[in-house]
Structures are given as C-alpha cells and as structure tokens.
Design an enzyme around this catalytic site. Structure first.
Site, PDB file in Angstrom:
ATOM      1  N   ASP A   8       0.828  -1.308  -0.112  1.00 40.84           N
ATOM      2  CA  ASP A   8       0.155  -0.067   0.081  1.00 40.84           C
ATOM      3  C   ASP A   8       1.074   1.445  -0.008  1.00 40.84           C
ATOM      4  OD1 ASP A   8      -1.744   2.174   0.468  1.00 40.84           O
ATOM      5  OD2 ASP A   8      -2.255   1.405   2.658  1.00 40.84           O
ATOM      6  N   LYS A  70       2.815  11.387  -3.423  1.00 46.08           N
ATOM      7  CA  LYS A  70       1.811  10.514  -4.361  1.00 46.08           C
ATOM      8  C   LYS A  70       1.000  11.313  -5.004  1.00 46.08           C
ATOM      9  CE  LYS A  70      -1.836   7.138  -3.629  1.00 46.08           C
ATOM     10  NZ  LYS A  70      -1.999   5.826  -2.341  1.00 46.08           N
ATOM     11  N   ASP A 193     -12.630   5.396   2.814  1.00 46.58           N
ATOM     12  CA  ASP A 193     -11.247   5.405   3.038  1.00 46.58           C
ATOM     13  C   ASP A 193     -11.043   6.941   3.493  1.00 46.58           C
ATOM     14  OD1 ASP A 193      -8.571   5.421   3.193  1.00 46.58           O
ATOM     15  OD2 ASP A 193      -8.235   4.572   1.270  1.00 46.58           O
TER      16      ASP A 193
HETATM   17  P1  ADP Z   1      -2.674   7.629   3.647  1.00 45.44           P
HETATM   18  O1  ADP Z   1      -3.661   6.458   3.038  1.00 45.44           O
HETATM   19  O2  ADP Z   1      -3.159   8.944   3.377  1.00 45.44           O
HETATM   20  O3  ADP Z   1      -1.376   7.032   3.632  1.00 45.44           O
HETATM   21  P2  ADP Z   1      -3.319   6.605   6.468  1.00 45.44           P
HETATM   22  O4  ADP Z   1      -4.469   5.543   6.139  1.00 45.44           O
HETATM   23  O5  ADP Z   1      -2.129   5.646   7.012  1.00 45.44           O
HETATM   24  O6  ADP Z   1      -2.967   7.332   5.302  1.00 45.44           O
HETATM   25  O7  ADP Z   1      -3.902   7.716   7.632  1.00 45.44           O
HETATM   26  C1  ADP Z   1      -3.204   8.605   7.972  1.00 45.44           C
HETATM   27  C2  ADP Z   1      -4.048   9.479   9.001  1.00 45.44           C
HETATM   28  O8  ADP Z   1      -4.810   8.719   9.924  1.00 45.44           O
HETATM   29  C3  ADP Z   1      -3.068  10.423   9.684  1.00 45.44           C
HETATM   30  O9  ADP Z   1      -3.652  11.784   9.399  1.00 45.44           O
HETATM   31  C4  ADP Z   1      -3.196   9.873  11.089  1.00 45.44           C
HETATM   32  O10 ADP Z   1      -3.032  11.058  12.117  1.00 45.44           O
HETATM   33  C5  ADP Z   1      -4.457   9.285  11.239  1.00 45.44           C
HETATM   34  N1  ADP Z   1      -4.588   8.297  12.239  1.00 45.44           N
HETATM   35  C6  ADP Z   1      -3.729   7.393  12.523  1.00 45.44           C
HETATM   36  N2  ADP Z   1      -4.424   6.570  13.662  1.00 45.44           N
HETATM   37  C7  ADP Z   1      -5.254   7.376  13.870  1.00 45.44           C
HETATM   38  C8  ADP Z   1      -6.026   7.319  15.290  1.00 45.44           C
HETATM   39  N3  ADP Z   1      -5.647   6.347  16.169  1.00 45.44           N
HETATM   40  N4  ADP Z   1      -7.058   8.153  15.501  1.00 45.44           N
HETATM   41  C9  ADP Z   1      -7.324   9.179  14.525  1.00 45.44           C
HETATM   42  N5  ADP Z   1      -6.258   9.246  13.593  1.00 45.44           N
HETATM   43  C10 ADP Z   1      -5.453   8.384  13.292  1.00 45.44           C
HETATM   44 MG    MG Z   2      -4.412   4.776   2.107  1.00 46.68          MG
END
Ligand code: ADP
Ligand code: MG
Length: 522
Positions: A8, A70, A193
């Site tokens: 991913d 990205k 998502d």
């Molecule tokens: P992407 O798909 O953009 O790479 P992710 O799915 O990894 O991103 O999501 C990242 C976001 O999720 C960040 O803004 C992070 O702060 C938030 N995040 C991660 N864990 C938590 C949590 N426990 N509660 C709220 N937000 C979270």
């Molecule tokens: Mg993602």
C-alpha cells in the site's frame, strides 16, 4: 514462484504485507513499526532518509523533506491543484521538460516516481530483512480514480525500486479482499477511506467472485492533516488569548505543534481526554512561554465538526452514482487511519444505517488485500476474479475541440473498443491523434495522455478514408491505442507509456541513484 509482496503506497503512510502459509502478515520495518511514513528527506551529509527518520527531522528541514509525493505522481506542473499543493509543501516543485511536475532538492531535480521508489525500496527491504531472502515481485495499490498517467508512474516507481510489478490494483478492491468478502456470497460494499490527505469513497459489487468498482467519489483535499490543522488553530488561538502572542507565522513553532496535535488526535480515539505540553513554545520580554492544554474528545469533535460535515456529501454521491437496487449497501468497510476516530465511525453509521465492519486494522487493510492479490497471482490462493473499471472516459480529440469518447467511464477492464474516424481535408496525408482522458465535452479540458500520428495516407477526398482506432485498457488500467488505415493496412500504435513522464534514460539514471543508496546504507 518466490514470494510476492503487497504494498500500500499511501500518501501519508505505506505498508507492506505478504502471505505466509496462506495467512496475510504485515511486516514491521527496521524501526519496528507496521506502517512507514511516506516521506523522503535529504540531510546535510547528503544522505537520504526514508520513513520515520525523515518525518522526525521534517521540523528542522522543511525544504528538503518531501511529503505527499503521491499527489504529484503522473501530474502536470501547471495543473491548478498542483500549483496549490506547491504553496502548501515546504519543498520546491519544478516543471520538467515535458510539463510534468518534478521536485527539486539541493539543486537536483527528481521525478515523483523516483521519490516514491525510495519508499517502495524501503518496503521491499523490510520484506527482505524479515525473510532473509531476495524479493522482486510485488502488487502495488492505487486509488480507484487514478488515471493512466498516475498508474504508469506508479509502475515506473516500482521498476526504479527494483521491483517487478505484477499488478496494480485499486485500493478499495484490496480492502474488500482484506475484509474477507466471500467470493461465493454476492454483496454490495462501500469502502470509506479517510487517510492523511485524501478521502475516497468507492462502491463495489461482488457477484460470483467478480469485484467490480461501480462508483467512486471523494475529496482530494480532506484528510487527517486537516484535522491536525484545525487542532493547531484552536491551540494557537488559546495561546494567543493567554499570552498575547500570535505564533501562526512561526514555522518552527507550527512544526512542533503539528506533531503534538496529531498525537493528541490519535489518543482521543481511545481516551476521553489528553494533554498537550510544549515547553519553551515561545519567548517574549517576560521570559519563556510554555504551551500546555488539555483537550477532551468532545472538544475535538466540536473543533472538527466542519470537517466531519464534509464527509457526508461525497459518501452519499457515491451511493447515488452506484445506483444499486434498493439503494443500499450490505457492508461498509472502513479504511485509513482517520476512520479510527469514533466520530467518523458514528457518522458512517448514521449515513448508511449499517455498523461499519470491524476486525481488520484500517491502516493495514489495503496492504493485506494487496498481499492476497499477490497470493492469487503466485497461485497460493484459490482464484478470485478481480474486475475493476476504468475511472475516466477515454477518447480522441475531434474537430471543433470536441471530445469523441470511445470508452465510457466505469466500463469494466480489461476492455477493447474500436471506432472509425476519417480525414477532414482533401488529400490529407497525415492525421494526428490526441488521446484524452476525462469527462468534459471540450477536448482541451480533459487530460492529454498521448499523441501520435498516422502518416503516408493515400490521397483521398475529405471524409473518404476509413481509419480504425482501437483502444485497449489492460488489467492494470493502462492504455494502449492503435490506428489502422483500413485500405492500406498501415498501422501505428502506442502504449501510452510516457505517462510516468520519464524517458528510458531518466529511468535508468534513477535506478542507479536509488541502487547506490542501498549500497551506502548496507
Ligand atoms: P494514507 O492513506 O493517506 O497514507 P493513512 O490511512 O495511513 O493515510 O492515515 C493517516 C492518517 O490517519 C493520519 O492523519 C493519522 O494521524 C490518522 N490516524 C492514525 N491513527 C489514528 C487514530 N488512532 N485516531 C485518529 N487518527 C488516526
Ligand atoms: Mg491509504
């Protein structure tokens, strides 16, 4: 066949998983974390830092820390949203010779694919270290709406990282696989998502093992970072009210605050209250000022209410576009770190009336799904048929700057379609074909994904030649176009493979640069 990894490649975080004895395994990186920040930085020692190391020093090195790359993949420098992004990020965007957006650090220009390759390489090395063997084959995920150019750039990034990209799959499809959607059970799914910078909603139907993305929607400007920013603004206001100092222009203070805001937000997904402490946040005549505050979950939800409200419309739009019988989904799957926020889960339940599915870690669902697809390709998993659709219409520029559509958006891929065109002038001996992707009726409002010409046409009055143009979109969503003069059989074809924006020589150079880093690091 050796192991095939699933990656991913996220805007904010990336994750790698692999099937081990038929079970998906998320692999921890060298720092022990199951996800890796999608950041690359260059430091004074001319070293390249990837992941957590890059994130940690972003505060003191904003101009040489590349984040959100990205968003730049397969994009043009002059695109309005890219210009806007350029204002937000601390590093410099530059226009490459072909109009593509590249990034510039220390006077050196890098294609977004090369930066992404450094992240992919870290994911590959994570898997190699874990198993103690060489790994070459991978499945990489992309958002469902990614255009041809963006998919091509992702493929090239894999190549630069020393990977053989067996398949590019859509993130929502991967999530559906991860949630163990049964192939013998038909269902309508909605994948919700919410990541770090983007919000994507996809509706999928599963029929007899066919996974079809039937609608996509979302908001490219809404994600966890906006929640962090809202918390920061709130804390800065409180600080100003208390100390009379406005720190909204102090880059260093803002960077420190950003980290604390994100941590507090994540903690409030499980705790009711948390505290924020930034000693020596500012200094004035009366001495050092510390920022200390407590934040409750209720306050957080209040602060973020405008952002939470913005989730509803795209979610409803996807459902409407999908036009499902009964207008209902059977299951809502949560993906993206931000869906751990209880208020987000409550909102989903309120909109759809379904309790969202649990049981899969939302940060890991997409990588797990990619590893399952990898397992299918490696012959380890019983065959599913994964069917995706093309997110954008494909066509040619026709007379009067019109878009002549050949393949409509949301058509299942792979697909092949042909259309007959003719000349517009007498004795015209060349036609130039401009291949476009997009929904506008006006050709130049869509994105030009390739141009090619059919030459040496026999002299004929206007409108008499029959030129057959065939469009192919393969399983990865990559476009192939050919044109044949039906009389002479004279054929020209192109794979729109300059989508990555890189020439073969540029790709080779990037491979050398990325490869050189591996040697230096080991
Ligand atoms: P992407 O798909 O953009 O790479 P992710 O799915 O990894 O991103 O999501 C990242 C976001 O999720 C960040 O803004 C992070 O702060 C938030 N995040 C991660 N864990 C938590 C949590 N426990 N509660 C709220 N937000 C979270
Ligand atoms: Mg993602």
């Amino acid at each position: 066949m050796s192991r095939v990894i699933g990656i991913d490649l996220g805007t904010t975080n990336s994750c790698v998983a692999v099937l081990d004895g038929g079970t998906p395994l998320v692999l921890p990186n060298a720092e022990g974390a199951r996800t890796t920040p999608s950041l690359v930085a260059f430091n004074d020692a001319h070293e390249r830092l990837v992941g957590q190391q890059a994130k940690r020093q972003a505060v003191i090195n904003p101009t040489r820390t590349i984040q959100r790359v990205k968003r730049l993949m397969g994009r043009k420098y002059r695109d309005a949203d890219i210009q806007e992004l350029g204002q937000q990020v601390g590093y410099q965007l530059v226009e490459h010779v072909n109009g593509d957006c590249w990034v510039q650090v220390n006077g050196q220009a890098f294609a977004p694919a090369e930066i992404s390759a450094l992240i992919l390489q870290k994911m590959r090395l994570t898997a190699e270290d874990f198993f103690g063997e060489e790994i070459r084959d991978a499945v990489i995920t992309v958002p469902a709406y990614f255009s041809d150019a963006q998919r091509q750039a992702t493929r090239v990034a894999g190549k630069i990282a020393g990977l053989n990209v067996l398949r590019i799959i859509n993130e929502p499809t991967a999530a559906a696989l991860a949630y163990g959607v049964q192939k013998d059970k038909d269902a309508n799914l909605l994948v919700f998502d919410l990541g770090g910078g983007t919000f994507d909603v996809s509706v999928l139907t599963v029929r007899g093992g066919l996974f079809e993305v039937v609608a996509t929607s979302g908001d490219n400007h809404l994600g966890g970072e906006d929640f962090d920013a809202a918390i920061m603004a709130y804390l800065l206001d409180a600080f100003e009210a208390e100390h009379g100092m406005d720190l909204s222009g102090d880059a260093m203070a803002l960077q420190r605050l950003r980290g604390e805001a994100e941590t507090a937000k994540c903690e409030l997904s499980t705790l009711r209250e948390t505290s924020i402490n930034l000693p020596f946040f500012a200094v004035n005549d009366s001495g050092a000022k510390h920022l200390t505050a407590t934040l409750t979950r209720a306050q957080l939800e209040e602060i973020c209410k405008p952002l939470l409200d913005r989730l509803e419309a795209p979610a409803r739009r996807a459902l409407q576009d999908a036009n499902l019988p009964g207008g209902k989904v059977d299951e809502v799957l949560l993906v993206g770190g931000m869906t751990r926020m209880p208020a987000v889960q409550q909102l989903v339940e309120r909109i759809f009336g379904n309790k969202p599915s649990r049981g899969v870690n939302p940060d890991e669902a997409v990588a797990i799904g990619a590893s399952l697809q990898a397992g299918i390709l490696a012959g380890e998993v019983q065959e599913f048929t994964l069917m995706d659709v093309t997110p954008l219409s494909l066509g040619l520029r026709a007379k009067g700057n019109r878009m002549s559509k050949v393949i409509e958006r949301n058509t299942a891929i792979p697909v092949r379609a042909t259309k007959i065109y003719t000349t517009t002038e007498d004795n015209q001996n060349t036609v130039i074909l401009q291949v476009l992707q997009g929904e506008s009726e006006i050709a130049t409002d869509n994105s030009l994904i390739g141009t090619f010409s059919l030459t040496d046409l026999p002299p004929k009055p206007a409108g008499r030649l029959r030129i057959e143009v065939a469009f192919d979109i393969d399983r990865d969503g990559i476009v192939n176009v050919s044109a044949t003069d039906t009389e002479t059989g004279n054929e020209q074809s192109i794979t729109i493979e300059d989508g990555s924006g890189m020439s073969e020589a540029e790709i080779q150079r990037a491979m050398q640069r990325v490869g050189a880093m591996t040697e230096a690091a080991s």
